[in-house]
Design a protein around this motif. Structure first.
Motif, PDB file in Angstrom:
ATOM      1  N   ARG A  75      -0.437  16.515  -3.146  1.00  0.00           N
ATOM      2  CA  ARG A  75      -1.652  16.014  -3.794  1.00  0.00           C
ATOM      3  C   ARG A  75      -2.704  15.827  -2.713  1.00  0.00           C
ATOM      4  N   ASN A  76      -3.810  16.543  -2.867  1.00  0.00           N
ATOM      5  CA  ASN A  76      -4.881  16.509  -1.857  1.00  0.00           C
ATOM      6  C   ASN A  76      -4.321  16.757  -0.460  1.00  0.00           C
ATOM      7  N   GLY A 124      -6.827  14.285  -8.685  1.00  0.00           N
ATOM      8  CA  GLY A 124      -6.709  15.004  -7.430  1.00  0.00           C
ATOM      9  C   GLY A 124      -6.351  16.461  -7.638  1.00  0.00           C
ATOM     10  N   THR A 125      -6.151  17.172  -6.520  1.00  0.00           N
ATOM     11  CA  THR A 125      -5.740  18.569  -6.528  1.00  0.00           C
ATOM     12  C   THR A 125      -4.251  18.638  -6.215  1.00  0.00           C
ATOM     13  N   TYR A 126      -3.491  19.229  -7.146  1.00  0.00           N
ATOM     14  CA  TYR A 126      -2.037  19.309  -7.010  1.00  0.00           C
ATOM     15  C   TYR A 126      -1.630  20.739  -6.673  1.00  0.00           C
ATOM     16  N   SER A 143      -2.309  26.027  -7.144  1.00  0.00           N
ATOM     17  CA  SER A 143      -2.864  24.679  -7.217  1.00  0.00           C
ATOM     18  C   SER A 143      -3.748  24.529  -8.443  1.00  0.00           C
ATOM     19  N   ASN A 145      -6.476  21.261 -10.469  1.00  0.00           N
ATOM     20  CA  ASN A 145      -7.058  19.921 -10.443  1.00  0.00           C
ATOM     21  C   ASN A 145      -6.657  19.124 -11.685  1.00  0.00           C
ATOM     22  N   SER A 147      -7.832  15.386 -13.602  1.00  0.00           N
ATOM     23  CA  SER A 147      -8.743  14.248 -13.627  1.00  0.00           C
ATOM     24  C   SER A 147      -8.230  13.198 -14.598  1.00  0.00           C
ATOM     25  N   GLY A 214     -11.688  14.911  -5.950  1.00  0.00           N
ATOM     26  CA  GLY A 214     -10.514  15.163  -6.770  1.00  0.00           C
ATOM     27  C   GLY A 214     -10.827  15.712  -8.133  1.00  0.00           C
ATOM     28  N   GLY A 215     -12.096  16.004  -8.421  1.00  0.00           N
ATOM     29  CA  GLY A 215     -12.473  16.524  -9.719  1.00  0.00           C
ATOM     30  C   GLY A 215     -12.775  15.446 -10.737  1.00  0.00           C
ATOM     31  N   GLN A 216     -12.749  14.169 -10.352  1.00  0.00           N
ATOM     32  CA  GLN A 216     -12.989  13.063 -11.270  1.00  0.00           C
ATOM     33  C   GLN A 216     -14.483  12.817 -11.433  1.00  0.00           C
TER      34      GLN A 216
END
Length: 319
Positions: A75-76, A124-126, A143, A145, A147, A214-216
């Motif tokens: 994650r990230n 986040g980015t997984y 990967s 994202n 949110s 993180g795309g949030q």
């Protein structure tokens, strides 16, 4: 023409050699070639409900006959879970801020995240990385994202609907959702039937929402939907009409919808219409009229027949 001692011509030998080469190459690729590992898909929810107790991430792959060495989750860019079938226990979680793993339910294809534990932040980015055993040690990754949604805290606002209407008047309704992320989807429901999108219009201003790393989203938004409808007698079954505005969050199946309902009555000048059944179609009315004419003619013929042939007489005149 040149020939071999076995009686095969040179072109035939060339074709045979090409076929053997293709067969060997295909076999080598399937067993341990450069494409022996295929990542089929990565399943990471685009949005997750913050009220969810657990969230499942899945990494689906095809080893093509090779042995699995490890599956690693990040994650990230920070590794938080690793699965290695060659060690005991095979699953191991790492201390990463904001991530808590249910190790007992995580394996070589999925990892289960705890959604309501203290300090959890699922945005986040997984990344999932799959590696095969020696001698190739092939690794592939993918990967996506994720949110965290912000659910609306109140029902949508439904405006513009009057308490009563005359038949033939136009209803202009507008619905506005409460702030949320992602933006809510709105639909109108008239007398328990969803209204066609052809009758509605999107009134939401076009804006671009800023997001963090993180795309949030860091800004909530509302959605507005309008409805224009010329009202007919059929819109008032029993003398009243029900209109509902329903708000749902896209991509979050577990999130319950919110709704607001208003009821409008048929105006007093149309109350006589309210007591009558909806008008029949012209074709149906004509059919009923024809059936009545036929029945009247049939009864007239019966009366004439009885007058000509009183009771006890026959057509032949015999007693």
């Amino acid at each position: 023409m040149p020939s071999t001692s076995a009686g095969l011509t040179m072109p035939r030998l060339l074709l045979l050699a090409a076929a053997l080469q293709s067969c060997c190459l295909l076999t080598w690729t399937r067993i341990g070639g450069a494409d022996a590992l295929i990542l089929t898909r990565l399943e990471v929810p685009l949005f997750v409900d913050p009220r969810s107790a657990k969230v499942a991430l899945r990494c689906i792959y095809d080893l093509e006959g090779a042995a699995l060495y490890s599956v690693k989750w990040y994650r990230n860019d920070f590794e938080f879970f690793r699965y290695m079938p060659g060690i005991a226990p095979p699953g191991q979680a790492f201390n990463v801020t904001g991530v808590k793993v249910d190790v007992e339910r995580s394996d070589h294809e999925q990892v289960i995240l705890l959604g309501q534990a203290d300090g959890v932040n699922l945005a986040g980015t997984y990344l999932c990385e799959v590696s095969t055993e020696s001698p190739k040690f092939i690794s592939k990754y993918d990967s996506a994202n994720m949110s965290v949604a912000v659910v609306p805290k109140r029902d949508p606002a439904l405006e513009g609907v009057r308490a009563s209407y005359e038949v033939g008047e136009v209803m202009e309704a507008e619905c506005t959702s409460a702030p949320s992320y992602p933006p809510a989807n709105l639909t109108f429901v008239l007398n328990d039937k969803e209204v066609s999108s052809l009758l509605t219009r999107d009134l939401t201003p076009q804006v671009t929402l800023p997001v963090d790393g993180g795309g949030q989203a860091i800004q909530l938004s509302t959605t507005r939907l309008g409805l224009t409808l010329r009202l007919e007698r059929t819109h008032f079954p029993g003398g009243s009409m029900s209109l509902i505005c329903r708000s749902t969050l896209p991509g979050i199946s577990a999130a319950r919808s919110r709704k607001t309902e208003v009821t409008s009555a048929l105006a007093a000048s149309n109350q006589r219409l309210a007591q009558e059944p909806p008008p029949q179609s012209k074709a149906r009315a004509l059919l009923v009229h024809r059936e009545g004419e036929f029945l009247s003619l049939f009864l007239t013929l019966v009366v004439i027949f009885r007058n000509i042939f009183p009771s006890g007489e026959t057509l032949s005149g015999d007693p």
